[in-house]
Write a protein that holds these residues in place. Structure first.
Motif, PDB file in Angstrom:
ATOM      1  N   UNK A 224       7.869  -1.903  -8.854  1.00  0.00           N
ATOM      2  CA  UNK A 224       8.070  -0.513  -9.293  1.00  0.00           C
ATOM      3  C   UNK A 224       7.102   0.386  -8.531  1.00  0.00           C
ATOM      4  N   UNK A 225       7.621   1.490  -7.987  1.00  0.00           N
ATOM      5  CA  UNK A 225       6.773   2.436  -7.262  1.00  0.00           C
ATOM      6  C   UNK A 225       6.955   3.824  -7.875  1.00  0.00           C
ATOM      7  N   UNK A 226       5.848   4.433  -8.290  1.00  0.00           N
ATOM      8  CA  UNK A 226       5.901   5.794  -8.851  1.00  0.00           C
ATOM      9  C   UNK A 226       5.942   6.792  -7.702  1.00  0.00           C
ATOM     10  N   UNK A 227       6.857   7.761  -7.756  1.00  0.00           N
ATOM     11  CA  UNK A 227       7.066   8.663  -6.615  1.00  0.00           C
ATOM     12  C   UNK A 227       6.548  10.088  -6.849  1.00  0.00           C
ATOM     13  N   UNK A 228       5.538  10.260  -7.692  1.00  0.00           N
ATOM     14  CA  UNK A 228       4.871  11.559  -7.851  1.00  0.00           C
ATOM     15  C   UNK A 228       5.816  12.685  -8.226  1.00  0.00           C
TER      16      UNK A 228
ATOM     17  N   UNK B 150       8.591  16.021  -1.403  1.00  0.00           N
ATOM     18  CA  UNK B 150       8.099  15.764  -2.763  1.00  0.00           C
ATOM     19  C   UNK B 150       8.220  14.294  -3.149  1.00  0.00           C
ATOM     20  N   UNK B 151       8.640  13.441  -2.219  1.00  0.00           N
ATOM     21  CA  UNK B 151       8.612  12.005  -2.493  1.00  0.00           C
ATOM     22  C   UNK B 151       7.246  11.474  -2.098  1.00  0.00           C
ATOM     23  N   UNK B 152       6.402  11.244  -3.090  1.00  0.00           N
ATOM     24  CA  UNK B 152       5.006  10.898  -2.833  1.00  0.00           C
ATOM     25  C   UNK B 152       4.614   9.635  -3.597  1.00  0.00           C
ATOM     26  N   UNK B 153       4.777   8.457  -2.969  1.00  0.00           N
ATOM     27  CA  UNK B 153       4.504   7.201  -3.661  1.00  0.00           C
ATOM     28  C   UNK B 153       3.026   7.049  -4.050  1.00  0.00           C
ATOM     29  N   UNK B 154       2.776   6.652  -5.280  1.00  0.00           N
ATOM     30  CA  UNK B 154       1.404   6.396  -5.742  1.00  0.00           C
ATOM     31  C   UNK B 154       1.324   5.010  -6.403  1.00  0.00           C
ATOM     32  N   UNK B 155       1.643   4.918  -7.708  1.00  0.00           N
ATOM     33  CA  UNK B 155       1.461   3.659  -8.435  1.00  0.00           C
ATOM     34  C   UNK B 155       2.421   2.574  -7.963  1.00  0.00           C
ATOM     35  N   UNK B 156       1.916   1.324  -7.897  1.00  0.00           N
ATOM     36  CA  UNK B 156       2.740   0.176  -7.503  1.00  0.00           C
ATOM     37  C   UNK B 156       2.488  -0.952  -8.502  1.00  0.00           C
ATOM     38  N   UNK B 157       3.553  -1.555  -9.041  1.00  0.00           N
ATOM     39  CA  UNK B 157       3.399  -2.719  -9.920  1.00  0.00           C
ATOM     40  C   UNK B 157       4.476  -3.751  -9.613  1.00  0.00           C
ATOM     41  N   UNK B 158       4.046  -5.028  -9.482  1.00  0.00           N
ATOM     42  CA  UNK B 158       4.980  -6.125  -9.223  1.00  0.00           C
ATOM     43  C   UNK B 158       5.218  -6.905 -10.514  1.00  0.00           C
TER      44      UNK B 158
ATOM     45  N   UNK C  28       0.850  -1.193   0.000  1.00  0.00           N
ATOM     46  CA  UNK C  28       0.000   0.000   0.000  1.00  0.00           C
ATOM     47  C   UNK C  28       0.887   1.245   0.000  1.00  0.00           C
ATOM     48  N   UNK C  29       0.739   2.091  -1.019  1.00  0.00           N
ATOM     49  CA  UNK C  29       1.540   3.316  -1.101  1.00  0.00           C
ATOM     50  C   UNK C  29       0.828   4.445  -0.371  1.00  0.00           C
ATOM     51  N   UNK C  30       1.585   5.285   0.347  1.00  0.00           N
ATOM     52  CA  UNK C  30       1.008   6.439   1.048  1.00  0.00           C
ATOM     53  C   UNK C  30       1.653   7.708   0.508  1.00  0.00           C
ATOM     54  N   UNK C  31       0.833   8.506  -0.197  1.00  0.00           N
ATOM     55  CA  UNK C  31       1.348   9.667  -0.923  1.00  0.00           C
ATOM     56  C   UNK C  31       1.950  10.727   0.000  1.00  0.00           C
ATOM     57  N   UNK C  32       1.224  11.096   1.034  1.00  0.00           N
ATOM     58  CA  UNK C  32       1.703  12.151   1.933  1.00  0.00           C
ATOM     59  C   UNK C  32       2.672  11.574   2.965  1.00  0.00           C
ATOM     60  N   UNK C  33       2.406  10.345   3.396  1.00  0.00           N
ATOM     61  CA  UNK C  33       3.306   9.694   4.343  1.00  0.00           C
ATOM     62  C   UNK C  33       4.671   9.403   3.737  1.00  0.00           C
TER      63      UNK C  33
END
Lengths: 321, 422
Positions: free
Chosen positions: A241-245, A225-233, A192-197
């Motif tokens: 892969x985790x997208x960091x906004x 500004x490191x804000x994780x959103x998309x996650x793909x295994x 689970x990615x947490x954008x603000x966390x």
């Protein structure tokens, strides 16, 4: 006149062949861009409903489903032509959704209304609403489709839902503004990615306990500004892969050890990700730079970026036909 | 044949529909429709039986929202209604948000609304609330009124959230250990604005200050920002005309602004007694910034990034009006309490305060980055919006202003400059 142009567009679009296509929703343009992945090129742009965000495909690759958030409904379009087939009802402001493995049931996160709406794809009717936390967004399903995980952005929780009874099984507190929930291919973990966390939490679905918290540090990039959103295994269990906004990077993580392998620089404000069916290529939507980055998964290198519409949000890639 | 017919209907809908529904924000009609749909679905769900997940309540927290009845000022603009319910819906929405989270972890929240009437005494009414054992206060009061709260006894074992006053003194020499500030201070607002003006290279200012005490405080902050960022204030004037400008501004303003070379006219006029009438009437063609024109603010109706659209829609559906700054501050305060209680599983004042001022606390508040509290003076650090009446121009801190801990601390008084001693 406008109608004439539209008709032309539809006639024209019908002639395009169907293989390895990526569909990108452009949130501010109310359009979907279609990219031919072999050619790395936008081959058409089609007008859709207002504020398109989440986009998925049926398993057979025949249907494309789009959350038209400001129209409060889901558009179902023919994948080949992107012609509108019908609308599905949803609650207000649908954002992300997921289809059951048999394509029979659609689970929609309604951001404005703290509900996960369950829609029967055959009857095209709402079966139930499941009350969850405020601003639900991320949706993850197990391979057998029996457990659904929904994240709520303001409540900061991952809700585990039994899809048989549509009851909540458990709620797990995660970091601020969880955006995406994604089961690993073996269903043994949900990330689970947490954008603000600024973190990704790994949860064990059987004990519902957080087993790992993955943080990110990039030299020269502000922590905020490191804000994780998309996650793909990857299916081979090698990479995640985790997208960091707005950090404008994709983190490549060792799926087993949870250790960081490297960062890939992509376009600005990268949110959602999608693999090609062979998992050799990964596409990212870069909302602020209005483009899509194309990543070579084997070499872990960014190959190219392709301009699309304004604020690209979601991405889906057609299965092999 | 049928499908062609359908397609035509779709196209007609599309061509006309898109013109009518161009606006991103929902119209009141759409909001009404959503309300109806919500109600209908709620009824249907009730019929099916309640399947809500809930845990046994283990922790109950009561919050007090305190505001004052105020004399209605003379109406200077007939555009904006004068609100007497600011903050109310912010608290209400945040309590609902807290309850949603609370339902899953067994925490309950209640808010009591207390409005001190014109003929009542704030100090004694507040003492009554303290004597009843209330611990968490959200207060919509100005600087002077806030100070009187601390003249009461037993005011140490509580937490007070200021949701209105921007006065710098409350964050510095008059700071209190248990007083947290959600609104950005005047110096944060002026730094936010100045950073942008520096970026635009609008380095020569003409500063006009209104007659009010708060206007003077705003202007003081602006002058300090100018010094900090090497801006030249070419001219400073106080606006002390008491006349209603609606008919005479065309004559007064050109003369008032004549004779100086400046890039931008900076106004400090919180009540809007004259600031609105400066635009398009200055001797030279110059933009207006400050309390009018381009305005630094914590919330604005043009704000739609980072999920703010959802907040705007939820707020409008609840209240039928736009969210104001005070509403936003109240929402943020109540959500902060909720977040602290959720994370610490305690509603003890000391635990909550410690968590809020600690490094772990971070709240998503529709600003793109988390908001948190400065440990040295209880001020919420937050990005600041720079809004024109109908468009969001920029968000500060501007690029390039760096800070070892948080770029948000480039705005307002940083730890070394702060005179607050807890």
């Amino acid at each position: 006149m406008i109608r004439f142009i539209f008709c032309l567009l539809f006639i024209f679009s019908a002639k395009i062949s169907f293989a390895n296509l990526a569909y990108i929703t452009n949130e501010k343009d109310n359009t979907v861009s279609v990219i031919d992945i072999k050619k790395n090129k936008v081959i058409k742009t089609v007008e859709v409903g207002q504020r398109p965000r989440g986009i998925i495909m049926s398993k057979d690759g025949k249907l494309v489903l789009i959350c038209a958030s400001d129209d409060d409904r889901v558009e179902v379009r023919e994948a080949k032509t992107l012609k509108l087939k019908y609308y599905l009802p949803s609650g207000p402001d649908p954002e992300l959704f997921i289809l059951s493995p048999d394509d029979e049931t659609l689970y929609i996160a309604n951001e404005d209304d703290a509900m996960v709406t369950v829609v029967d794809m055959n009857d095209k009717m709402i079966i139930d609403d499941i009350p969850v936390g405020v601003e639900p967004e991320g949706m993850g399903l197990t391979n057998d489709g029996k457990v659904l995980v929904n994240t709520s952005e303001t409540t900061n929780m991952a809700h585990f839902i039994d899809t048989g009874t549509l009851d909540i099984l458990e709620n797990v507190l995660v970091d601020a503004r969880p955006r995406v929930a994604m089961f690993t291919p073996n269903d043994k973990e949900v990330w689970v990615s947490a954008e603000i966390g600024g973190t990704v939490k790994v949860i064990n679905p059987s004990t519902k306990e957080v087993t790992h918290t993955i943080g990110f540090e990039i030299p020269g990039v502000n922590e905020e500004s490191i804000q994780p959103v998309g996650v793909r295994h990857t299916n081979d269990g090698k990479y995640t892969f985790v997208a960091l906004g707005p950090a404008n990077r994709i983190a490549v993580i060792d799926q087993k050890s949870k250790e960081l392998i490297k960062y890939l620089l992509v376009g600005q404000r990268v949110w959602q990700l999608a693999f090609t069916p062979d998992q050799k290529t990964l596409l990212t939507t870069n909302g602020v730079s209005n483009d899509v980055s194309i990543i070579d998964v084997e070499k872990l290198k960014v190959k190219k970026s392709v301009k699309v519409g304004r604020f690209p949000w979601g991405v889906v890639i057609s299965p092999e036909s | 044949m049928r499908s062609i017919y359908f397609l035509h209907i779709f196209l007609i809908y599309f061509c006309f529909g898109s013109i009518i529904l161009e606006a991103r924000e929902l119209s009141i009609k759409q909001i009404e429709e959503r309300k109806q749909a919500d109600l209908k679905r709620l009824k249907e769900r009730e019929k099916r039986g309640n399947k809500k997940f809930s845990k046994e309540i283990t922790l109950s927290t009561k919050l007090i929202f305190l505001s004052m009845e105020r004399k209605t000022p003379p109406v200077l603009s007939n555009l904006d209604p004068i609100l007497d319910d600011e903050g109310f819906y912010g608290v209400k929405l945040a309590i609902e948000d807290n309850l949603t989270t609370g339902r899953f972890v067994g925490h309950d929240y209640k808010a009591e609304f207390h409005r001190i009437l014109l003929n009542e005494n704030l100090k004694s009414e507040f003492q009554k609330l303290l004597d009843q054992g209330n611990k968490f206060f959200i207060v919509d009061l100005n600087e002077k009124e806030l100070k009187t709260l601390f003249e009461t006894s037993n005011s140490e074992e509580i937490v007070i959230f200021n949701v209105r006053s921007k006065a710098d003194s409350l964050r510095n020499e008059n700071c209190k250990k248990n007083l947290l500030h959600v609104p950005p201070s005047y110096s944060m607002l002026s730094d936010a604005l100045t950073q942008y003006l520096v970026k635009k290279k609008w380095n020569k200012w003409f500063l006009v200050t209104g007659p009010d005490e708060n206007d003077r405080k705003y202007a003081d902050a602006l002058k300090k920002s100018a010094k900090k960022f090497n801006i030249k204030i070419k001219k400073e004037k106080v606006w002390d005309f008491s006349a209603d400008l609606r008919r005479t501004a065309g004559k007064e303003v050109p003369i008032f602004t004549k004779g100086e070379k400046y890039d931008v006219l900076v106004v400090a006029d919180e009540k809007g007694e004259f600031g609105e009438y400066l635009t398009y009437r200055t001797w030279d063609p110059r933009p207006i910034v400050g309390t009018q024109g381009l305005t630094p603010t914590s919330w604005h109706r043009t704000h739609e990034q980072w999920g703010a659209t959802q907040m705007q829609n939820r707020f409008r559906r609840e209240s039928g009006r736009w969210m104001t700054e005070v509403d936003y501050h109240a929402w943020t305060a109540v959500r902060s309490i909720g977040e602290a209680i959720t994370r610490t599983s305690s509603n003890d004042v000391k635990d909550v305060r410690k968590y809020l001022l600690g490094e772990k606390f971070g709240l998503g508040a529709y600003k793109g980055v988390k908001v948190s509290f400065r440990s040295w003076n209880g001020q919420m650090r937050q990005p600041i919006l720079l809004a024109a009446p109908r468009s969001m121009v920029s968000v500060s801190p501007q690029e390039g202003y760096i800070h070892p801990d948080s770029e948000l601390d480039t705005m307002g008084k940083d730890q070394p400059e702060s005179t607050c001693k807890f």
